[in-house]
Design a protein around this motif. Structure first.
Motif, PDB file in Angstrom:
ATOM      1  N   GLU A 189       0.812  -1.212   0.000  1.00 51.07           N
ATOM      2  CA  GLU A 189       0.000   0.000   0.000  1.00 51.07           C
ATOM      3  C   GLU A 189       0.852   1.273   0.000  1.00 51.07           C
ATOM      4  O   GLU A 189       0.361   2.358  -0.296  1.00 51.07           O
ATOM      5  CB  GLU A 189      -0.944   0.023   1.212  1.00 51.07           C
ATOM      6  CG  GLU A 189      -0.268  -0.048   2.561  1.00 51.07           C
ATOM      7  CD  GLU A 189      -0.081  -1.487   3.023  1.00 51.07           C
ATOM      8  OE1 GLU A 189       0.251  -1.677   4.211  1.00 51.07           O
ATOM      9  OE2 GLU A 189      -0.292  -2.395   2.207  1.00 51.07           O
ATOM     10  N   GLU A 190       2.139   1.150   0.323  1.00 53.70           N
ATOM     11  CA  GLU A 190       2.987   2.332   0.309  1.00 53.70           C
ATOM     12  C   GLU A 190       3.311   2.792  -1.109  1.00 53.70           C
ATOM     13  O   GLU A 190       3.818   3.899  -1.298  1.00 53.70           O
ATOM     14  CB  GLU A 190       4.281   2.055   1.070  1.00 53.70           C
ATOM     15  CG  GLU A 190       4.076   1.827   2.565  1.00 53.70           C
ATOM     16  CD  GLU A 190       5.392   1.752   3.307  1.00 53.70           C
ATOM     17  OE1 GLU A 190       6.438   1.930   2.666  1.00 53.70           O
ATOM     18  OE2 GLU A 190       5.362   1.522   4.533  1.00 53.70           O
ATOM     19  N   TYR A 228       7.894  13.615   8.498  1.00 54.57           N
ATOM     20  CA  TYR A 228       6.463  13.433   8.255  1.00 54.57           C
ATOM     21  C   TYR A 228       6.007  12.065   8.754  1.00 54.57           C
ATOM     22  O   TYR A 228       6.688  11.056   8.568  1.00 54.57           O
ATOM     23  CB  TYR A 228       6.174  13.560   6.764  1.00 54.57           C
ATOM     24  CG  TYR A 228       4.766  13.191   6.399  1.00 54.57           C
ATOM     25  CD1 TYR A 228       3.709  14.026   6.720  1.00 54.57           C
ATOM     26  CD2 TYR A 228       4.492  11.991   5.749  1.00 54.57           C
ATOM     27  CE1 TYR A 228       2.407  13.685   6.395  1.00 54.57           C
ATOM     28  CE2 TYR A 228       3.196  11.643   5.416  1.00 54.57           C
ATOM     29  CZ  TYR A 228       2.164  12.488   5.747  1.00 54.57           C
ATOM     30  OH  TYR A 228       0.875  12.151   5.430  1.00 54.57           O
ATOM     31  N   GLY A 229       4.854  12.054   9.398  1.00 57.67           N
ATOM     32  CA  GLY A 229       4.274  10.809   9.880  1.00 57.67           C
ATOM     33  C   GLY A 229       4.748  10.388  11.249  1.00 57.67           C
ATOM     34  O   GLY A 229       4.377   9.311  11.729  1.00 57.67           O
ATOM     35  N   ALA A 245      -6.738  13.689   0.303  1.00 56.86           N
ATOM     36  CA  ALA A 245      -6.628  14.011   1.732  1.00 56.86           C
ATOM     37  C   ALA A 245      -5.213  13.737   2.243  1.00 56.86           C
ATOM     38  O   ALA A 245      -4.654  14.518   3.030  1.00 56.86           O
ATOM     39  CB  ALA A 245      -7.650  13.202   2.538  1.00 56.86           C
ATOM     40  N   GLU A 246      -4.625  12.613   1.803  1.00 51.14           N
ATOM     41  CA  GLU A 246      -3.259  12.295   2.224  1.00 51.14           C
ATOM     42  C   GLU A 246      -2.259  13.315   1.691  1.00 51.14           C
ATOM     43  O   GLU A 246      -1.303  13.690   2.378  1.00 51.14           O
ATOM     44  CB  GLU A 246      -2.891  10.887   1.743  1.00 51.14           C
ATOM     45  CG  GLU A 246      -3.643   9.779   2.463  1.00 51.14           C
ATOM     46  CD  GLU A 246      -3.374   8.423   1.858  1.00 51.14           C
ATOM     47  OE1 GLU A 246      -3.559   7.408   2.545  1.00 51.14           O
ATOM     48  OE2 GLU A 246      -2.973   8.380   0.662  1.00 51.14           O
ATOM     49  N   TRP A 247      -2.478  13.758   0.483  1.00 49.11           N
ATOM     50  CA  TRP A 247      -1.557  14.736  -0.105  1.00 49.11           C
ATOM     51  C   TRP A 247      -1.682  16.088   0.607  1.00 49.11           C
ATOM     52  O   TRP A 247      -0.671  16.754   0.865  1.00 49.11           O
ATOM     53  CB  TRP A 247      -1.839  14.891  -1.595  1.00 49.11           C
ATOM     54  CG  TRP A 247      -0.881  15.804  -2.292  1.00 49.11           C
ATOM     55  CD1 TRP A 247      -1.141  16.997  -2.869  1.00 49.11           C
ATOM     56  CD2 TRP A 247       0.518  15.580  -2.495  1.00 49.11           C
ATOM     57  NE1 TRP A 247      -0.013  17.547  -3.409  1.00 49.11           N
ATOM     58  CE2 TRP A 247       1.036  16.682  -3.201  1.00 49.11           C
ATOM     59  CE3 TRP A 247       1.384  14.551  -2.146  1.00 49.11           C
ATOM     60  CZ2 TRP A 247       2.371  16.802  -3.565  1.00 49.11           C
ATOM     61  CZ3 TRP A 247       2.731  14.651  -2.507  1.00 49.11           C
ATOM     62  CH2 TRP A 247       3.202  15.749  -3.208  1.00 49.11           C
ATOM     63  N   PRO A 294      -1.354   8.327  -3.702  1.00 48.20           N
ATOM     64  CA  PRO A 294      -1.967   8.929  -2.507  1.00 48.20           C
ATOM     65  C   PRO A 294      -3.278   9.621  -2.839  1.00 48.20           C
ATOM     66  O   PRO A 294      -3.463  10.155  -3.936  1.00 48.20           O
ATOM     67  CB  PRO A 294      -0.908   9.944  -2.047  1.00 48.20           C
ATOM     68  CG  PRO A 294      -0.133  10.259  -3.284  1.00 48.20           C
ATOM     69  CD  PRO A 294      -0.115   9.000  -4.093  1.00 48.20           C
ATOM     70  N   THR A 295      -4.175   9.619  -1.854  1.00 49.88           N
ATOM     71  CA  THR A 295      -5.453  10.303  -2.021  1.00 49.88           C
ATOM     72  C   THR A 295      -5.256  11.804  -1.847  1.00 49.88           C
ATOM     73  O   THR A 295      -4.202  12.269  -1.397  1.00 49.88           O
ATOM     74  CB  THR A 295      -6.466   9.777  -1.008  1.00 49.88           C
ATOM     75  OG1 THR A 295      -5.989  10.075   0.322  1.00 49.88           O
ATOM     76  CG2 THR A 295      -6.647   8.275  -1.164  1.00 49.88           C
ATOM     77  N   HIS A 319       1.902  19.261   6.697  1.00 48.54           N
ATOM     78  CA  HIS A 319       2.961  18.956   7.655  1.00 48.54           C
ATOM     79  C   HIS A 319       4.080  19.984   7.570  1.00 48.54           C
ATOM     80  O   HIS A 319       4.597  20.458   8.590  1.00 48.54           O
ATOM     81  CB  HIS A 319       3.495  17.543   7.396  1.00 48.54           C
ATOM     82  CG  HIS A 319       4.847  17.297   8.008  1.00 48.54           C
ATOM     83  ND1 HIS A 319       5.009  17.044   9.353  1.00 48.54           N
ATOM     84  CD2 HIS A 319       6.089  17.283   7.451  1.00 48.54           C
ATOM     85  CE1 HIS A 319       6.298  16.881   9.611  1.00 48.54           C
ATOM     86  NE2 HIS A 319       6.972  17.017   8.476  1.00 48.54           N
ATOM     87  N   ASP A 355      -2.582  16.459   3.716  1.00 50.54           N
ATOM     88  CA  ASP A 355      -1.970  16.279   5.024  1.00 50.54           C
ATOM     89  C   ASP A 355      -0.447  16.342   4.930  1.00 50.54           C
ATOM     90  O   ASP A 355       0.225  16.881   5.815  1.00 50.54           O
ATOM     91  CB  ASP A 355      -2.402  14.935   5.613  1.00 50.54           C
ATOM     92  CG  ASP A 355      -1.804  14.705   6.995  1.00 50.54           C
ATOM     93  OD1 ASP A 355      -2.207  15.423   7.930  1.00 50.54           O
ATOM     94  OD2 ASP A 355      -0.931  13.832   7.117  1.00 50.54           O
ATOM     95  N   PHE A 356       0.103  15.805   3.843  1.00 46.70           N
ATOM     96  CA  PHE A 356       1.562  15.842   3.638  1.00 46.70           C
ATOM     97  C   PHE A 356       2.051  17.273   3.454  1.00 46.70           C
ATOM     98  O   PHE A 356       3.056  17.693   4.040  1.00 46.70           O
ATOM     99  CB  PHE A 356       1.926  14.980   2.421  1.00 46.70           C
ATOM    100  CG  PHE A 356       3.389  15.014   2.075  1.00 46.70           C
ATOM    101  CD1 PHE A 356       4.310  14.308   2.823  1.00 46.70           C
ATOM    102  CD2 PHE A 356       3.837  15.755   0.995  1.00 46.70           C
ATOM    103  CE1 PHE A 356       5.666  14.342   2.510  1.00 46.70           C
ATOM    104  CE2 PHE A 356       5.183  15.793   0.665  1.00 46.70           C
ATOM    105  CZ  PHE A 356       6.089  15.087   1.430  1.00 46.70           C
TER     106      PHE A 356
END
Length: 416
Positions: free
Chosen positions: A282-283, A313-314, A290-292, A287-288, A298, A294-295
């Motif tokens: 999955e890595e 990050y993370g 929302a994930e982008w 990326p969705t 950060h 959030d990235f």
């Protein structure tokens, strides 16, 4: 130099074909001129020319009356083609090429099979060790064409020519040089400037450019690097390429070799493939949104009042956002005053806690105090010391400024 070779190796065949087409074009123009009598009109494409009345010169005038030397143009195009073919098949230097004579072509009988193979003996240029190069069928065809060009039509022999060696500063004994030409009834050896100029005409004919749009110039020594690079890439052992190129040290030969380290690249690719098999699949998905977001957020949240947070990050904050304690805080030198205020405030709070008997509070405040002092020391060490406010300069009369400067200097000496 490696980048220069990598840019020219993919277009080498294109440049070679351009040299042949360039000579073929000028040869056809010359044949069209010789097919008509002096003073006659002839057409080449859409251009109309009138041959000069002097039958001994291969010249013609165009529609504007400009004299065009068809014979000289064909002569330069031929030797440009001959130089390109000779240099790319032998890897020789231009000085070695210009010293090649008919005597350099020898035959060798293989002791195992008895087969006779042609060899080309190249006189030493940089070292005192001569070398031989196997004559391929393509090189043999080029040498035969040059010999037919240079041979005296009356005797069938190559004229003997005594050339001057500019490096040794001596006249070489007469020899049947291959790169010679009849210049107004006088035989002379070609110069390196002539060959370079002829190669430039081929470049102008084809219009090759590099990645920046600039003309992709081919110098004579480029062919030596291209020859070694192509030979090693095709499987020739480097120590054999060293002997063919006439290098005293194999490191020189490997310096000419502009091949990318394929073993390193393949090993790195295999390492990446193995690493991907060990990591969760999955890595490697897309990326969705929302994930982008959030990235990107950060990096926006890393900016603090006293500096920048270097947390990856993370990862979670290990100090629960007590940033002055964290070793990942990169303090901003411009915020040193704020850190000094925080340091003083912590001292006051520790004094208050000691007075009120808040023993649990004292321990946490001292950790923060040590962190604040560490950040101040980090700023001071990176800037070379504590910043000093010199104030605003003011303009003073020359006599007053001189008196003040003298007094300041005297006071400094007294203090020392």
């Amino acid at each position: 130099m490696d980048q220069r070779t990598r840019e020219r190796l993919p277009v080498l065949e294109t440049f070679v074909r351009a040299a042949a087409d360039h000579h073929a074009q000028h040869s056809a123009r010359l044949q069209a001129l010789l097919a008509v009598p002096p003073g006659a009109t002839f057409t080449i494409g859409d251009a109309v020319f009138v041959r000069t009345k002097n039958a001994t010169t291969a010249g013609a005038r165009d529609e504007h009356g400009t004299l065009r030397h068809f014979g000289q143009a064909e002569h330069r195009a031929f030797w440009a083609w001959a130089a390109v073919e000779f240099l790319r098949h032998t890897g020789a230097r231009i000085k070695e090429m210009l010293e090649i004579s008919h005597h350099a072509m020898i035959q060798y009988r293989l002791p195992t099979t008895g087969e006779i193979v042609p060899l080309l003996q190249i006189a030493p240029s940089k070292t005192d060790q001569e070398r031989v190069v196997l004559v391929s069928p393509e090189l043999a065809d080029v040498l035969a064409t040059i010999i037919r060009r240079v041979r005296d039509p009356r005797t069938g022999a190559l004229p003997l020519l005594s050339a001057y060696d500019y490096e040794e500063r001596v006249w070489n004994p007469p020899s049947p040089l291959l790169f010679q030409w009849d210049r107004g009834g006088e035989r002379s050896r070609m110069s390196g400037e002539f060959i370079r100029s002829a190669l430039g005409e081929v470049l102008a004919f084809i219009g090759l450019t590099d990645s920046t749009g600039q003309p992709l110039v081919f110098a004579p020594h480029d062919f030596c690097r291209l020859f070694i690079t192509d030979a090693i890439r095709s499987g020739l052992p480097p120590h054999i390429a060293q002997v063919i190129a006439g290098h005293a040290n194999i490191n020189t030969t490997m310096g000419y070799n502009a091949i990318y380290p394929e073993e390193t690249i393949e090993a790195h690719r295999a390492f990446i493939a193995r690493r991907r098999t060990l990591r969760p699949a999955e890595e490697y998905r897309t990326p969705t949104d929302a994930e982008w977001e959030d990235f990107l957020g950060h990096f926006e949240r890393r900016k603090l009042s006293v500096g920048t947070c270097a947390r990856a990050y993370g990862t979670a904050c290990i100090h629960e956002h007590a940033c002055v304690r964290c070793s990942l805080l990169r303090p901003d030198p411009a915020q040193r005053g704020r850190l000094v205020e925080i340091h003083g405030n912590l001292l006051d709070r520790i004094t208050e806690a000691e007075r009120e008997g808040w023993l649990g509070e004292i321990e946490g405040l001292r950790v923060c105090l040590a962190g604040a002092q560490s950040k101040i020391d980090q700023i001071d060490s990176s800037s070379g010391g504590m910043a000093i406010n010199l104030g605003m300069p003011r303009k003073a009369p020359a006599r007053t400024a001189l008196k003040e400067g003298t007094a300041s200097l005297r006071q400094s000496r007294d203090q020392q």
